[in-house]
Design an enzyme around this catalytic site. Structure first.
Site, PDB file in Angstrom:
ATOM      1  CG  HIS A 288     -81.520  75.177  59.303  1.00 56.63           C
ATOM      2  ND1 HIS A 288     -80.820  74.996  60.522  1.00 56.63           N
ATOM      3  CD2 HIS A 288     -80.468  74.750  58.461  1.00 56.63           C
ATOM      4  CE1 HIS A 288     -79.708  74.402  60.404  1.00 56.63           C
ATOM      5  NE2 HIS A 288     -79.515  73.968  59.245  1.00 56.63           N
TER       6      HIS A 288
ATOM      7  CD  GLU B 164     -85.470  71.486  62.032  1.00 60.11           C
ATOM      8  OE1 GLU B 164     -86.726  70.960  62.059  1.00 60.11           O
ATOM      9  OE2 GLU B 164     -84.965  72.394  61.375  1.00 60.11           O
TER      10      GLU B 164
ATOM     11  N   GLY C 175     -78.801  69.675  65.177  1.00 63.52           N
ATOM     12  CA  GLY C 175     -78.128  68.358  64.820  1.00 63.52           C
ATOM     13  C   GLY C 175     -76.716  68.146  65.475  1.00 63.52           C
ATOM     14  NE  ARG C 176     -71.990  71.827  63.594  1.00 65.10           N
ATOM     15  CZ  ARG C 176     -71.547  71.174  62.575  1.00 65.10           C
ATOM     16  NH1 ARG C 176     -70.618  70.408  62.680  1.00 65.10           N
ATOM     17  NH2 ARG C 176     -72.048  71.321  61.433  1.00 65.10           N
TER      18      ARG C 176
ATOM     19  NE  ARG D 291     -68.163  68.408  60.392  1.00 61.62           N
ATOM     20  CZ  ARG D 291     -67.492  69.169  61.116  1.00 61.62           C
ATOM     21  NH1 ARG D 291     -66.381  69.077  61.857  1.00 61.62           N
ATOM     22  NH2 ARG D 291     -67.405  70.595  61.181  1.00 61.62           N
TER      23      ARG D 291
ATOM     24  CE1 TYR E  47     -68.969  70.949  54.319  1.00 59.10           C
ATOM     25  CE2 TYR E  47     -68.788  69.424  56.124  1.00 59.10           C
ATOM     26  CZ  TYR E  47     -69.542  69.925  55.123  1.00 59.10           C
ATOM     27  OH  TYR E  47     -70.813  69.245  54.769  1.00 59.10           O
TER      28      TYR E  47
ATOM     29  CB  CYS F 167     -55.616  54.917  46.222  1.00 58.50           C
ATOM     30  SG  CYS F 167     -54.684  53.590  46.969  1.00 58.50           S
ATOM     31  CD  GLU F 168     -58.953  60.944  46.183  1.00 52.66           C
ATOM     32  OE1 GLU F 168     -59.192  62.122  45.365  1.00 52.66           O
ATOM     33  OE2 GLU F 168     -59.596  59.801  45.657  1.00 52.66           O
TER      34      GLU F 168
ATOM     35  CE1 TYR G   1     -74.998  67.071  59.614  1.00 50.05           C
ATOM     36  CE2 TYR G   1     -73.984  68.419  61.165  1.00 50.05           C
ATOM     37  CZ  TYR G   1     -75.232  68.340  60.610  1.00 50.05           C
ATOM     38  OH  TYR G   1     -76.330  68.773  60.627  1.00 50.05           O
TER      39      TYR G   1
HETATM   40  C1  LIG Z   1     -79.120  70.159  59.029  1.00 50.57           C
HETATM   41  C2  LIG Z   1     -80.260  70.729  59.511  1.00 50.57           C
HETATM   42  C3  LIG Z   1     -80.226  70.842  60.756  1.00 50.57           C
HETATM   43  C4  LIG Z   1     -79.096  70.849  62.041  1.00 50.57           C
HETATM   44  O1  LIG Z   1     -78.201  71.650  61.679  1.00 50.57           O
HETATM   45  P1  LIG Z   1     -76.990  71.721  62.804  1.00 50.57           P
HETATM   46  O2  LIG Z   1     -76.215  72.605  62.219  1.00 50.57           O
HETATM   47  O3  LIG Z   1     -76.254  70.201  62.831  1.00 50.57           O
HETATM   48  O4  LIG Z   1     -77.646  72.001  64.182  1.00 50.57           O
HETATM   49  C5  LIG Z   1     -81.605  71.273  61.471  1.00 50.57           C
HETATM   50  N1  LIG Z   1     -82.421  71.734  60.492  1.00 50.57           N
HETATM   51  C6  LIG Z   1     -82.445  71.494  59.215  1.00 50.57           C
HETATM   52  C7  LIG Z   1     -83.579  71.884  58.372  1.00 50.57           C
HETATM   53  C8  LIG Z   1     -81.326  70.947  58.541  1.00 50.57           C
HETATM   54  O5  LIG Z   1     -81.098  70.637  57.315  1.00 50.57           O
END
Ligand SMILES: *Cc1c(COP(=O)(O)O)cnc(C)c1O
Length: 423
Positions: A194, A271, A273-274, A310, A314, A343-344, A379
């Site tokens: 990854h 795999e 996520g985003r 975020r 970032y 408050c920041e 996220y």
């Molecule tokens: C966070 C993560 C993902 C997903 O990452 P994205 O950038 O959101 O696609 C996939 N695999 C592992 C092991 C991760 O830690």
């Protein structure tokens, strides 16, 4: 390939439901998710044998259930995420195509106990994990997350390879890890990388090359290779998607080469996520103050970095739109700074990396108008906190034009639960 789409600055509906209705029914701040968008993104990736959702991006059990209903399996990075996955109907077990895989760089004691008890396969990101598992569960199958020695990513906080990264097993330690596995009577049945190549296909071809080398070293026990996550989504008109066909072709070519060498079929996993959830999510907030500081106009919302971290973490850019409370569909645009209630001084949504405050062109707005932080599904809620004792927002999933409350807003009593004044 999916289209980047438009970024309207006035919005009257989300997934066919009126924003004013949503605000009235569920209150603000609330996360609103569009189920159809998630299903579309899943279908984009159907070329891969297995789509494994990195649930840390958005782990509400209703979202996990939606993924499951559409043939997606999951990754868990903690005991809590294993619990969520099972609550959403995923079955634990170390079978040929596991529904839940534990991927992390450590086992805390609880997670180790859970994976052993439930027989959940582990993707090991540190050599020590192999010994710890071998001691408790000899005979297990594992996969190895390898750091090939180079990384990618614009930010130190999102780079997932190379010497500066804490993730994965350093490529030169592979032999040592195979010996550890032998000692624990553990079989290495998969290799995972990854790195987060983003839209850089040249970089990706280097990752594929590194994968081929590692799999050849490990040999015939390998049945699965995983491309990891890191597929980008466009947060503004200058960004784009990766060419998924080319992305798949690169991985598939490596897979085929390896199949020829090993003499058996390999399962190719991805795999994300985003990619699956970012565009589905909208953080709906109400404008509670409009004020002038010298030359700057500020819109202050009832949502802050306690809801969406975020930008402060970032310097991330989120598209924004206004839903006028009076239903008007056109308003002159002005340059504004958008901030939250905390408050920041860093509680600003319009900031760049390094914390530099900037402005955004948005429709003129008044107190009581709604501001929507868009493409906030990944996220977003999962990084929320109770800072300033602010309750976690409600979460709403819109399916077939109908909104469903999938997480109730926290109460003040929820926040203090577990706290005790000693006698
Ligand atoms: C966070 C993560 C993902 C997903 O990452 P994205 O950038 O959101 O696609 C996939 N695999 C592992 C092991 C991760 O830690």
């Amino acid at each position: 390939m999916p289209v980047v789409g438009t970024f309207p600055t006035i919005r009257s509906e989300i997934a066919g439901v009126s924003v004013l209705e949503l605000a009235k029914q569920f209150g603000t701040p609330s996360y609103i998710y569009d189920a159809a968008s998630i299903v579309e993104r899943i279908n984009d990736l159907k070329q891969f044998d297995v789509i494994r959702f990195a649930q840390k991006a958005c782990s509400n059990i209703a979202i996990l259930d939606l993924c499951r209903q559409n043939g997606v399996v999951v990754d868990a990075v903690s005991g809590g995420e294993i619990h969520r996955a099972m609550k959403a109907g995923f079955k634990p077990g170390n079978v040929e195509h596991p529904e839940i895989v534990y991927t992390a760089d450590i086992f805390d004691r609880e997670a180790l106990e859970m994976v052993v008890k439930l027989g959940i396969p582990v993707n090991c990101g540190s050599p020590d994990m192999i010994d710890q598992l071998g001691e408790k569960a000899p005979g297990s199958n594992i996969t190895l997350r390898i750091n090939p020695g180079f990384g990618h990513g614009h930010s130190q906080k999102t780079n997932t390879g190379g010497e500066q990264s804490k993730h994965g097993i350093w490529h030169e330690q592979l032999d040592d890890c195979l010996q550890r596995a032998d000692r624990g009577n553990i079989a290495v049945t998969g290799i995972h990388m990854h790195i987060g190549s983003g839209t850089d296909l040249h970089h990706l071809s280097q990752v594929c090359g590194a994968m081929e080398k590692v799999v050849e070293t490990v040999g015939r026990s390998v049945k699965t290779i995983s491309a990891g996550g890191g597929l980008p989504i466009p947060y503004n008109t200058k960004q784009s998607y990766v060419d998924l066909d080319q992305y798949y072709q690169l991985w598939d070519a490596s897979r085929k080469k390896l199949e020829a060498k090993l003499g058996h079929k390999l399962t190719l996993e991805i795999e994300p996520g985003r990619y699956l959830v970012a565009e589905s999510g909208y953080l709906l907030s109400e404008i509670r103050a409009v004020k002038q500081m010298g030359n700057n106009t500020f819109y202050l919302l009832d949502a802050g970095f306690n809801n969406l971290a975020r930008p402060i973490l970032y310097g991330s850019y989120h598209p924004m739109s206004i839903a006028p409370a009076n239903g008007s569909t056109s308003r002159p645009e002005v340059d504004v700074v958008v901030g939250g209630p905390l408050c920041e001084s860093g509680d600003i949504f319009t900031q760049e990396e390094g914390g530099f405050v900037c402005t955004r062109k948005l429709p003129q707005a008044n107190i009581g108008d709604y501001l929507i932080l868009e493409r906030a599904g990944a996220y977003g809620f999962v990084m929320a906190s109770n800072y300033n004792s602010k309750p976690l927002a409600a979460e709403v999933l819109i399916k077939n034009g109908k909104p469903h409350l999938v997480r109730a807003r926290q109460s003040h009593e929820d926040i203090t639960r577990g706290e005790v004044i000693p006698a």
